[in-house]
Scaffold this motif. Structure first.
Motif, PDB file in Angstrom:
ATOM      1  N   UNK A 234       0.843  -1.208   0.000  1.00  0.00           N
ATOM      2  CA  UNK A 234       0.000   0.000   0.000  1.00  0.00           C
ATOM      3  C   UNK A 234       0.875   1.255   0.000  1.00  0.00           C
ATOM      4  N   UNK A 235       1.917   1.268   0.844  1.00  0.00           N
ATOM      5  CA  UNK A 235       2.798   2.443   0.913  1.00  0.00           C
ATOM      6  C   UNK A 235       3.568   2.630  -0.403  1.00  0.00           C
ATOM      7  N   UNK A 236       4.092   1.541  -0.961  1.00  0.00           N
ATOM      8  CA  UNK A 236       4.856   1.655  -2.218  1.00  0.00           C
ATOM      9  C   UNK A 236       3.939   2.148  -3.347  1.00  0.00           C
ATOM     10  N   UNK A 237       2.677   1.728  -3.298  1.00  0.00           N
ATOM     11  CA  UNK A 237       1.743   2.161  -4.339  1.00  0.00           C
ATOM     12  C   UNK A 237       1.423   3.638  -4.181  1.00  0.00           C
ATOM     13  N   UNK A 238       1.321   4.098  -2.933  1.00  0.00           N
ATOM     14  CA  UNK A 238       1.126   5.547  -2.728  1.00  0.00           C
ATOM     15  C   UNK A 238       2.305   6.310  -3.322  1.00  0.00           C
TER      16      UNK A 238
END
Ligand SMILES: Cc1cc2nc3c(=O)[nH]c(=O)nc-3n(C[C@H](O)[C@H](O)[C@H](O)COP(=O)(O)OP(=O)(O)OC[C@H]3O[C@@H](n4cnc5c(N)ncnc54)[C@H](O)[C@@H]3O)c2cc1C
Length: 413
Positions: free
Chosen positions: A329-333
């Motif tokens: 989720x963080x990498x996608x943000x």
């Protein structure tokens, strides 16, 4: 004796409660220990819900049979296109916006159902469609993006060669200029969708040794593709071993934006995070199955779930799953903000495929002998994770990328 007759016989022979109960292992528990998915937007959730309904209604009822028989359920590829689940977040004229988060959630959900179907998205959307979208001319984009997105045409991406896998930068396939185009010669291995009658993006070395991308219809004379048999992983999607023998490619089929190996690398980099999301899907399925089995399986007069050791193992899986979810989720943000670095994408792939492998192995063991039965879901995921552990850069290759960024020293060669 048919299997139905055999099971009736069993019940008659052992009428005193000695018959093993049927375990219900397919409920969606939706583990989200760190509330990572609480704030998913309505638009992203709509993609996610559509992927889930497709898996429940159309994939799970049939996929085990296709996997066992090593048949490719091509109708599922077409359905992914019809449901607009194939695009991997790529903008295509005439299609609604699909965020990177929506693409990740779709990758996760489809792989939670089945890894072969998840790999259809990785190959057709992640690699083939993306190559044309990022490196194609206006005419090529107009010709291919719509049909590939809708699943009306099939797409493949051919970089790996029999003698160049992790060192694909050393590829030896050649493109020799002739009147009106190029002649391709060489061999490619492990090419998903390479033998099903679509178009293959072939990466080859042209004049002066630079690497270019060529759109090659699979019915081109000299394009000889053999489906690789005997796989123990991703059995419901086909990979091909391709021989290219003087395959003529018209100049109009050269991707103008693919001028060096870095352009192939750029396409691969964009899909690395998608593989991490797929790993989360596989791990979720294994975790869900293990939790349900632990509650239903009785040993020593109590459910497995009542054992402290089993609870510790479930807690470990739960914790590992949360780590994976937070990471993707963080990498996608970061990706949506346009600041994701290649090393961060490698870190996501390294962490998630490695952790999913551990969760699948733990869950497989928790089901005892039942863990190796294909009907109980985990064995198929366990086998399929082996492929995502290897493709799009092996675990070791990701570690070497991360290690180089830590130390400043390249340890590849
Ligand atoms: C199911 C499946 C689908 C695939 N789909 C596609 C596709 O659609 N298109 C495509 O082009 N390719 C595809 N591939 C190919 C995939 O990308 C390669 O398999 C992968 O890059 C690894 O290459 P290799 O298998 O030749 O292994 P090798 O490169 O031979 O590696 C063997 C082992 O050595 C390790 N190793 C390699 N180099 C080093 C090093 N410098 N230092 C330490 N260890 C090292 C690796 O980590 C691995 O453990 C697919 C592969 C699989 C299995």
């Amino acid at each position: 004796m048919t299997s139905t007759a055999a099971s009736t016989q069993l019940h008659q022979d052992f009428p005193f409660g000695t018959v093993e109960p049927e375990y219900v292992l397919s409920e969606a528990l939706d583990p989200d220990p760190a509330s990572v998915f609480t704030n998913v937007s309505d638009a992203d959730r709509a993609y996610w819900d559509r992927a889930r309904a497709f898996v429940q209604d159309e994939v799970l009822p049939v996929i085990a049979g296709y996997w066992e028989r090593a048949e490719y359920p091509l109708h599922l590829l077409k359905r992914l296109g019809e449901l607009d689940l194939l695009r991997d977040g790529i903008d295509v004229d005439g299609f609604p916006a699909m965020s990177k988060m929506a693409a990740g959630l779709v990758n996760m959900e489809i792989s939670r159902g089945d890894g072969s179907v998840g790999t259809i998205i990785a190959v057709q959307g992640g690699l083939a469609l993306r190559s044309v979208a990022e490196c194609g001319s206006d005419e090529q984009r107009a010709r291919w993006l719509g049909p590939l997105s809708r699943g009306e045409d099939y797409g493949a991406f051919a970089l790996t060669e029999p003698t160049h896998g992790s060192d694909s930068v050393a590829l030896e396939t050649t493109a020799t200029a002739v009147e009106g185009g190029f002649l391709l010669n060489g061999e490619k291995k492990w090419i998903g969708n390479g033998s099903i009658g679509g178009v293959t993006v072939v990466w080859a070395r042209g004049e002066g040794g630079a690497v270019h991308g060529y759109l090659v219809p699979q019915d081109s004379p000299g394009y000889v593709a053999t489906t690789i048999e005997g796989k123990a992983s991703l059995r419901a999607i086909w990979q091909a071993h391709i021989r290219l023998e003087n395959v003529f490619v018209p100049a109009a089929n050269v991707l103008p934006g693919a001028r060096t190996f870095k352009d192939a690398g750029r396409v691969l980099l964009a899909t690395r995070l998608g593989v991490a999301w797929s790993a989360v899907g596989h791990a979720t399925a294994c975790y869900e199955t293990a939790v349900q089995y632990a509650a239903q399986r009785q040993q020593f007069g109590r459910p497995l779930a009542a054992s402290q050791i089993i609870q510790e193992r479930l807690a470990r899986m739960h914790s590992e799953l949360a780590t994976m979810q937070l990471m993707v989720a963080q990498m996608t943000r970061l990706d949506e903000e346009g600041v994701l670095t290649p090393v961060q994408a490698s870190l996501a792939k390294y962490t998630c495929t490695r952790t999913a492998r551990g969760i699948a192995s733990n869950a497989r063991d928790l089901l005892g002998g039942n863990g190796i039965l294909l009907q109980n879901r985990i064995a198929r995921h366990l086998a399929d994770i082996e492929a995502i552990h290897t493709y799009e850069g092996t675990e070791t290759v990701q570690a070497l990328i991360i290690g180089r960024s830590i130390t400043g020293i390249s340890a590849f060669a």
